[in-house]
Design a protein around this motif. Sequence first.
Motif, PDB file in Angstrom:
ATOM      1  N   MET A   1       0.846  -1.189   0.000  1.00 46.78           N
ATOM      2  CA  MET A   1       0.000   0.000   0.000  1.00 46.78           C
ATOM      3  C   MET A   1       0.889   1.249   0.000  1.00 46.78           C
ATOM      4  O   MET A   1       1.764   1.411   0.866  1.00 46.78           O
ATOM      5  N   LEU A   2       0.671   2.129  -0.977  1.00 47.43           N
ATOM      6  CA  LEU A   2       1.425   3.380  -1.031  1.00 47.43           C
ATOM      7  C   LEU A   2       0.922   4.330   0.059  1.00 47.43           C
ATOM      8  O   LEU A   2      -0.287   4.531   0.215  1.00 47.43           O
ATOM      9  N   ILE A   3       1.854   4.917   0.797  1.00 44.89           N
ATOM     10  CA  ILE A   3       1.457   5.815   1.881  1.00 44.89           C
ATOM     11  C   ILE A   3       2.057   7.210   1.761  1.00 44.89           C
ATOM     12  O   ILE A   3       1.610   8.132   2.453  1.00 44.89           O
ATOM     13  N   GLY A   4       3.054   7.386   0.898  1.00 46.82           N
ATOM     14  CA  GLY A   4       3.667   8.715   0.820  1.00 46.82           C
ATOM     15  C   GLY A   4       4.917   8.698  -0.025  1.00 46.82           C
ATOM     16  O   GLY A   4       5.158   7.788  -0.821  1.00 46.82           O
ATOM     17  N   GLU A   5       5.736   9.752   0.154  1.00 46.79           N
ATOM     18  CA  GLU A   5       6.975   9.866  -0.596  1.00 46.79           C
ATOM     19  C   GLU A   5       8.008  10.660   0.207  1.00 46.79           C
ATOM     20  O   GLU A   5       7.672  11.350   1.175  1.00 46.79           O
ATOM     21  N   TYR A 160       0.356  10.692   1.903  1.00 45.09           N
ATOM     22  CA  TYR A 160      -0.764  10.929   0.998  1.00 45.09           C
ATOM     23  C   TYR A 160      -2.056  11.143   1.770  1.00 45.09           C
ATOM     24  O   TYR A 160      -2.925  11.900   1.329  1.00 45.09           O
ATOM     25  N   GLU A 161      -2.200  10.476   2.902  1.00 51.15           N
ATOM     26  CA  GLU A 161      -3.320  10.761   3.804  1.00 51.15           C
ATOM     27  C   GLU A 161      -2.749  11.563   4.969  1.00 51.15           C
ATOM     28  O   GLU A 161      -1.918  11.063   5.725  1.00 51.15           O
ATOM     29  N   ASP A 162      -3.192  12.783   5.097  1.00 49.13           N
ATOM     30  CA  ASP A 162      -2.595  13.726   6.050  1.00 49.13           C
ATOM     31  C   ASP A 162      -3.067  13.421   7.471  1.00 49.13           C
ATOM     32  O   ASP A 162      -3.880  14.148   8.052  1.00 49.13           O
ATOM     33  N   VAL A 163      -2.526  12.337   8.030  1.00 45.88           N
ATOM     34  CA  VAL A 163      -2.919  11.893   9.374  1.00 45.88           C
ATOM     35  C   VAL A 163      -1.719  12.033  10.305  1.00 45.88           C
ATOM     36  O   VAL A 163      -0.760  11.260  10.198  1.00 45.88           O
ATOM     37  N   PRO A 164      -1.735  13.000  11.217  1.00 50.46           N
ATOM     38  CA  PRO A 164      -0.601  13.181  12.126  1.00 50.46           C
ATOM     39  C   PRO A 164      -0.353  11.949  12.984  1.00 50.46           C
ATOM     40  O   PRO A 164      -1.282  11.268  13.411  1.00 50.46           O
ATOM     41  N   PHE A 165       0.918  11.654  13.186  1.00 47.69           N
ATOM     42  CA  PHE A 165       1.382  10.590  14.083  1.00 47.69           C
ATOM     43  C   PHE A 165       0.970   9.183  13.626  1.00 47.69           C
ATOM     44  O   PHE A 165       1.059   8.232  14.404  1.00 47.69           O
ATOM     45  N   ASN A 168       3.330   6.164  14.063  1.00 50.78           N
ATOM     46  CA  ASN A 168       3.369   5.331  15.274  1.00 50.78           C
ATOM     47  C   ASN A 168       2.783   3.946  15.037  1.00 50.78           C
ATOM     48  O   ASN A 168       3.083   2.996  15.766  1.00 50.78           O
ATOM     49  N   ASP A 169       1.963   3.827  13.981  1.00 49.43           N
ATOM     50  CA  ASP A 169       1.345   2.542  13.653  1.00 49.43           C
ATOM     51  C   ASP A 169       2.216   1.699  12.718  1.00 49.43           C
ATOM     52  O   ASP A 169       1.808   0.613  12.310  1.00 49.43           O
ATOM     53  N   TRP A 170       3.408   2.190  12.374  1.00 48.93           N
ATOM     54  CA  TRP A 170       4.277   1.458  11.464  1.00 48.93           C
ATOM     55  C   TRP A 170       5.161   0.438  12.187  1.00 48.93           C
ATOM     56  O   TRP A 170       5.886  -0.318  11.531  1.00 48.93           O
ATOM     57  N   LEU A 171       5.128   0.406  13.502  1.00 44.29           N
ATOM     58  CA  LEU A 171       6.047  -0.442  14.251  1.00 44.29           C
ATOM     59  C   LEU A 171       5.942  -1.901  13.816  1.00 44.29           C
ATOM     60  O   LEU A 171       4.840  -2.445  13.662  1.00 44.29           O
ATOM     61  N   GLN A 172       7.125  -2.503  13.605  1.00 40.02           N
ATOM     62  CA  GLN A 172       7.268  -3.897  13.194  1.00 40.02           C
ATOM     63  C   GLN A 172       6.732  -4.164  11.781  1.00 40.02           C
ATOM     64  O   GLN A 172       6.545  -5.321  11.401  1.00 40.02           O
ATOM     65  N   ARG A 173       6.533  -3.107  11.012  1.00 39.13           N
ATOM     66  CA  ARG A 173       6.111  -3.274   9.630  1.00 39.13           C
ATOM     67  C   ARG A 173       7.267  -2.906   8.695  1.00 39.13           C
ATOM     68  O   ARG A 173       8.271  -2.317   9.109  1.00 39.13           O
ATOM     69  N   THR A 174       7.119  -3.247   7.418  1.00 36.64           N
ATOM     70  CA  THR A 174       8.184  -3.059   6.434  1.00 36.64           C
ATOM     71  C   THR A 174       7.837  -1.915   5.491  1.00 36.64           C
ATOM     72  O   THR A 174       6.739  -1.869   4.929  1.00 36.64           O
ATOM     73  N   LEU A 175       8.804  -0.992   5.313  1.00 35.29           N
ATOM     74  CA  LEU A 175       8.672   0.095   4.358  1.00 35.29           C
ATOM     75  C   LEU A 175       9.562  -0.189   3.157  1.00 35.29           C
ATOM     76  O   LEU A 175      10.734  -0.540   3.318  1.00 35.29           O
ATOM     77  N   THR A 176       9.016  -0.023   1.967  1.00 33.04           N
ATOM     78  CA  THR A 176       9.806  -0.083   0.738  1.00 33.04           C
ATOM     79  C   THR A 176       9.900   1.319   0.173  1.00 33.04           C
ATOM     80  O   THR A 176       8.876   1.976  -0.067  1.00 33.04           O
ATOM     81  N   ILE A 177      11.144   1.792  -0.017  1.00 31.00           N
ATOM     82  CA  ILE A 177      11.401   3.150  -0.507  1.00 31.00           C
ATOM     83  C   ILE A 177      12.425   3.041  -1.625  1.00 31.00           C
ATOM     84  O   ILE A 177      13.579   2.688  -1.375  1.00 31.00           O
ATOM     85  N   GLY A 178      12.012   3.336  -2.856  1.00 29.56           N
ATOM     86  CA  GLY A 178      12.943   3.140  -3.957  1.00 29.56           C
ATOM     87  C   GLY A 178      13.363   1.683  -4.000  1.00 29.56           C
ATOM     88  O   GLY A 178      12.540   0.769  -4.045  1.00 29.56           O
ATOM     89  N   SER A 179      14.684   1.451  -3.929  1.00 28.73           N
ATOM     90  CA  SER A 179      15.191   0.077  -3.994  1.00 28.73           C
ATOM     91  C   SER A 179      15.498  -0.510  -2.621  1.00 28.73           C
ATOM     92  O   SER A 179      16.012  -1.623  -2.529  1.00 28.73           O
ATOM     93  N   ILE A 180      15.168   0.203  -1.535  1.00 27.30           N
ATOM     94  CA  ILE A 180      15.516  -0.297  -0.199  1.00 27.30           C
ATOM     95  C   ILE A 180      14.281  -0.800   0.551  1.00 27.30           C
ATOM     96  O   ILE A 180      13.141  -0.461   0.206  1.00 27.30           O
ATOM     97  N   ASP A 235      10.957   9.582  -4.085  1.00 24.07           N
ATOM     98  CA  ASP A 235      10.681   8.148  -4.107  1.00 24.07           C
ATOM     99  C   ASP A 235       9.409   7.836  -3.336  1.00 24.07           C
ATOM    100  O   ASP A 235       9.165   8.376  -2.248  1.00 24.07           O
ATOM    101  N   LYS A 236       8.611   6.944  -3.903  1.00 25.90           N
ATOM    102  CA  LYS A 236       7.363   6.523  -3.265  1.00 25.90           C
ATOM    103  C   LYS A 236       7.655   5.543  -2.127  1.00 25.90           C
ATOM    104  O   LYS A 236       8.630   4.801  -2.156  1.00 25.90           O
ATOM    105  N   ILE A 237       6.778   5.573  -1.128  1.00 27.91           N
ATOM    106  CA  ILE A 237       6.916   4.715   0.045  1.00 27.91           C
ATOM    107  C   ILE A 237       5.691   3.817   0.134  1.00 27.91           C
ATOM    108  O   ILE A 237       4.548   4.291   0.126  1.00 27.91           O
TER     109      ILE A 237
END
Length: 240
Positions: A1-5, A160-165, A168-180, A235-237
């Motif tokens: 799911m795309l969440i930002g950049e 992309y969804e302007d939700v402050p903080f 904090n819900d990203w803990l233990q989840r994986t972010l893909t940014i560009g090639s990383i 880069d998209k996240i």
Amino acid sequence: MLIGEIKEIHRYPVKSLAGESLQQVQVERYGIYGDRSHALMDPTQEGWDRFITARDIPKLLSYRARFEGEGSERQFPEVAITDTEGRTFGWNDEFLSQFDSLHNKRVALETHAPDSEELLAVDASSILIITESSIKALEQRWGHPVDPRRFRANFLVTLYEDVPFSENDWLQRTLTIGSIELQVDELCERCSMITIQPDTLQRDSSLLKLIHQERNTMFGVYASVIETGTVRVGDKISIE
């Protein structure tokens, strides 16, 4: 799911000095290439107590560090440090002499290598991330503009969804940014560093007090590196 950049990328070649804004950066196993690879230290102390930071000497933030030239697998590029008068120093005794009148203890230079097994001089996991949404919410609650540089993050993210903080819900989840790929490990507990305005060096403890009262002193997240690669501004996240 795309969440930002990625909105901004920042690297701090020297711990507690001002850093450099980048359009792209290499991410290694330990984090941003060269981030906190150099530090001022008290040779009479051990562990984290050996680091001399802007908490002790706010004027450190008036010196801006950047890399010049090319590095290698075994050595980072040369560090150039510029003061507010435009004078430039290397990572050497001439720069060290700047602190004779600011610190009553002996100061030494510490340098890590790219192949160091340590996380260089970072405070926790490899990469620190904050979001524009949380900065804006903090400005509304504090009643003053908030310079994101106060938080010394590596990545400033536009959601992309302007939700402050929501980070904090990203803990233990994986972010893909560009090639990383990153794993979000923990929230970032804030200290008195954020009370210092990066340009004027004026302190205002009310910002830290606000974050303590309303956010349990937490602001931003730390992430460790799963997959290395290059990250660029824009880069998209995505999150899993």
